[in-house]
Design a protein around this motif. Structure first.
Motif, PDB file in Angstrom:
ATOM      1  N   ILE A 216      43.399  26.054  45.553  1.00  0.00           N
ATOM      2  CA  ILE A 216      44.389  27.103  45.728  1.00  0.00           C
ATOM      3  C   ILE A 216      45.484  27.262  44.804  1.00  0.00           C
ATOM      4  CG2 ILE A 216      46.065  27.493  47.678  1.00  0.00           C
ATOM      5  CD1 ILE A 216      43.096  28.126  48.351  1.00  0.00           C
ATOM      6  N   LYS A 217      45.833  25.936  44.259  1.00  0.00           N
ATOM      7  CA  LYS A 217      47.028  26.151  43.174  1.00  0.00           C
ATOM      8  C   LYS A 217      46.563  27.161  41.854  1.00  0.00           C
ATOM      9  CE  LYS A 217      49.455  22.130  44.759  1.00  0.00           C
ATOM     10  NZ  LYS A 217      49.728  20.530  44.232  1.00  0.00           N
ATOM     11  N   MET A 218      45.148  26.563  41.550  1.00  0.00           N
ATOM     12  CA  MET A 218      44.623  27.513  40.391  1.00  0.00           C
ATOM     13  C   MET A 218      44.357  28.924  40.800  1.00  0.00           C
ATOM     14  SD  MET A 218      44.072  27.049  37.261  1.00  0.00           S
ATOM     15  CE  MET A 218      43.837  25.432  37.148  1.00  0.00           C
ATOM     16  N   LEU A 219      44.086  29.203  42.132  1.00  0.00           N
ATOM     17  CA  LEU A 219      43.862  30.495  42.300  1.00  0.00           C
ATOM     18  C   LEU A 219      45.133  31.414  41.993  1.00  0.00           C
ATOM     19  CD1 LEU A 219      42.133  30.530  45.916  1.00  0.00           C
ATOM     20  CD2 LEU A 219      41.156  31.451  43.731  1.00  0.00           C
ATOM     21  N   ARG A 220      46.261  30.861  42.190  1.00  0.00           N
ATOM     22  CA  ARG A 220      47.709  31.280  42.045  1.00  0.00           C
ATOM     23  C   ARG A 220      47.776  31.396  40.384  1.00  0.00           C
ATOM     24  NH1 ARG A 220      49.658  27.508  46.356  1.00  0.00           N
ATOM     25  NH2 ARG A 220      49.437  28.674  48.466  1.00  0.00           N
ATOM     26  N   LYS A 221      47.591  30.029  39.873  1.00  0.00           N
ATOM     27  CA  LYS A 221      47.929  30.100  38.370  1.00  0.00           C
ATOM     28  C   LYS A 221      47.123  31.336  37.766  1.00  0.00           C
ATOM     29  CE  LYS A 221      47.434  27.221  34.495  1.00  0.00           C
ATOM     30  NZ  LYS A 221      46.995  25.613  33.797  1.00  0.00           N
ATOM     31  N   VAL A 222      45.913  31.641  37.845  1.00  0.00           N
ATOM     32  CA  VAL A 222      45.283  32.808  36.958  1.00  0.00           C
ATOM     33  C   VAL A 222      45.347  34.133  37.859  1.00  0.00           C
ATOM     34  CG1 VAL A 222      43.520  30.775  36.464  1.00  0.00           C
ATOM     35  CG2 VAL A 222      42.894  32.159  38.608  1.00  0.00           C
ATOM     36  N   GLY A 223      46.236  34.110  39.006  1.00  0.00           N
ATOM     37  CA  GLY A 223      46.374  35.538  39.491  1.00  0.00           C
ATOM     38  C   GLY A 223      45.066  36.123  40.220  1.00  0.00           C
ATOM     39  N   TYR A 224      44.295  35.245  40.806  1.00  0.00           N
ATOM     40  CA  TYR A 224      42.870  35.675  41.245  1.00  0.00           C
ATOM     41  C   TYR A 224      43.436  36.833  42.477  1.00  0.00           C
ATOM     42  CZ  TYR A 224      38.333  35.878  43.983  1.00  0.00           C
ATOM     43  OH  TYR A 224      37.279  36.196  44.594  1.00  0.00           O
ATOM     44  N   SER A 225      42.758  37.990  42.458  1.00  0.00           N
ATOM     45  CA  SER A 225      43.228  38.766  43.314  1.00  0.00           C
ATOM     46  C   SER A 225      42.137  39.377  44.330  1.00  0.00           C
ATOM     47  CB  SER A 225      43.840  40.082  42.842  1.00  0.00           C
ATOM     48  OG  SER A 225      43.055  40.517  41.949  1.00  0.00           O
ATOM     49  N   GLY A 226      40.758  38.545  44.083  1.00  0.00           N
ATOM     50  CA  GLY A 226      39.671  38.978  44.861  1.00  0.00           C
ATOM     51  C   GLY A 226      39.647  38.296  46.427  1.00  0.00           C
ATOM     52  N   VAL A 227      38.389  38.094  46.975  1.00  0.00           N
ATOM     53  CA  VAL A 227      38.159  37.578  48.115  1.00  0.00           C
ATOM     54  C   VAL A 227      37.602  36.076  48.108  1.00  0.00           C
ATOM     55  CG1 VAL A 227      37.179  37.645  50.504  1.00  0.00           C
ATOM     56  CG2 VAL A 227      37.835  39.915  49.291  1.00  0.00           C
ATOM     57  N   CYS A 228      38.233  35.233  48.822  1.00  0.00           N
ATOM     58  CA  CYS A 228      37.605  34.072  48.812  1.00  0.00           C
ATOM     59  C   CYS A 228      36.865  33.928  50.191  1.00  0.00           C
ATOM     60  CB  CYS A 228      38.531  32.870  48.838  1.00  0.00           C
ATOM     61  SG  CYS A 228      39.503  32.697  47.302  1.00  0.00           S
ATOM     62  N   SER A 229      35.463  34.001  50.014  1.00  0.00           N
ATOM     63  CA  SER A 229      34.736  34.209  51.351  1.00  0.00           C
ATOM     64  C   SER A 229      33.935  32.744  51.708  1.00  0.00           C
ATOM     65  CB  SER A 229      33.687  35.191  51.165  1.00  0.00           C
ATOM     66  OG  SER A 229      34.329  36.369  51.365  1.00  0.00           O
ATOM     67  N   LEU A 230      34.400  32.384  53.229  1.00  0.00           N
ATOM     68  CA  LEU A 230      33.556  31.053  53.559  1.00  0.00           C
ATOM     69  C   LEU A 230      32.039  31.321  53.571  1.00  0.00           C
ATOM     70  CD1 LEU A 230      33.767  28.376  54.870  1.00  0.00           C
ATOM     71  CD2 LEU A 230      34.037  29.632  57.057  1.00  0.00           C
TER      72      LEU A 230
END
Length: 258
Positions: A216-230
């Motif tokens: 989750i911290k890496m999602l923020r760091k790289v600025g991922y703006s897509g969907v995280c789908s279970l």
């Protein structure tokens, strides 16, 4: 004296650049109404559309009715797939289908020799194409390194669906791969697994070996703006408790790591 909120709190991802969604494959034994009921109960608003819920040969009227049903449950179909492709005709059908459905991304598993042709279709349709990986189960696209090796010299709209469970089952580090390849990661399949090899099985998020706080911290760091789908692949005859537990755990991590 305690002060209590006057209304329900928003889900933690409401304040994040990324979204929480659901991979349609999770519900491959259930119809669309049952699928949307589960999404509504977990307040998940993004669905990657599988063809068993909306067939590739669906008419315009069927697609219209499908989207109306999604809207009635406050759900958005944000992509289609995964779609397997072994011929150019199947590639053509997939792109035509995605255009009719009204999405701008295909999650696909094409034969490698089709990639130059898909590169042309991506330019023609101005659509993203995210290659899905399957870990050690099949030789085709086992992990993020392998997908990158095939797309790095192609159109920048050619990328990957990072399946963090399968990536880890192939001995890779999904957190490091997210950082390394984030510019070509267009979709993410979220799952936990029991081991970092082929013996690893899908399990409720938080019970396995993946480091979700770091992810989750890496999602923020790289600025991922897509969907995280279970993509929940345990107890698929009755996955609903596992889905609820996994979504709850994921949101707890999102909140706790702020």
């Amino acid at each position: 004296m305690a002060v209590y909120p006057l209304s329900a709190q928003q889900d933690p991802e409401a304040y994040e650049p990324f979204k929480v969604g659901m991979a349609g494959y999770t519900f491959h034994k259930f119809n669309l109404d049952q699928t949307l009921d589960a999404l509504q109960k977990t307040n998940v608003q993004y669905l990657c559309i599988k063809d068993f819920h909306l067939p590739l040969n669906s008419s315009e009227e069927q697609i219209k009715e499908f989207h109306a049903k999604l809207r009635s449950k406050n759900v958005i179909g944000y992509a289609v797939g995964p779609i397997y492709m072994k011929t150019q005709e199947e590639v053509d059908n997939a792109f035509a289908y995605a255009k009719r459905v009204g999405v701008n991304m295909i999650v696909g598993v094409p034969n490698v020799e089709l990639l130059p042709y898909i590169d042309k279709k991506v330019k023609e349709y101005d659509m993203k194409f995210a290659i899905h990986m399957h870990g050690p189960d099949i030789a085709l696209y086992p992990d993020a390194d392998d997908v990158w090796s095939h797309v790095k010299d192609l159109d920048p709209r050619m990328g990957m669906c990072l399946d963090i469970g399968h990536d880890r089952r192939n001995g890779k580090d999904p957190v490091a791969d997210l950082e390394k390849y984030h510019s070509r990661i267009f979709d993410i399949h979220i799952k936990d697994v029991t081991a970092a090899d082929k013996s690893g099985k899908s399990i409720e998020i938080g019970r396995g070996i993946l480091d979700f706080p770091a992810f989750i911290k890496m999602l923020r760091k790289v600025g991922y703006s897509g969907v995280c789908s279970l993509e929940h692949e345990k107890d698929m005859d009755n996955p609903f408790m596992g889905i609820a537990e996994s979504i709850g755990y994921l949101r707890g991590v999102i909140e706790a790591t702020k």
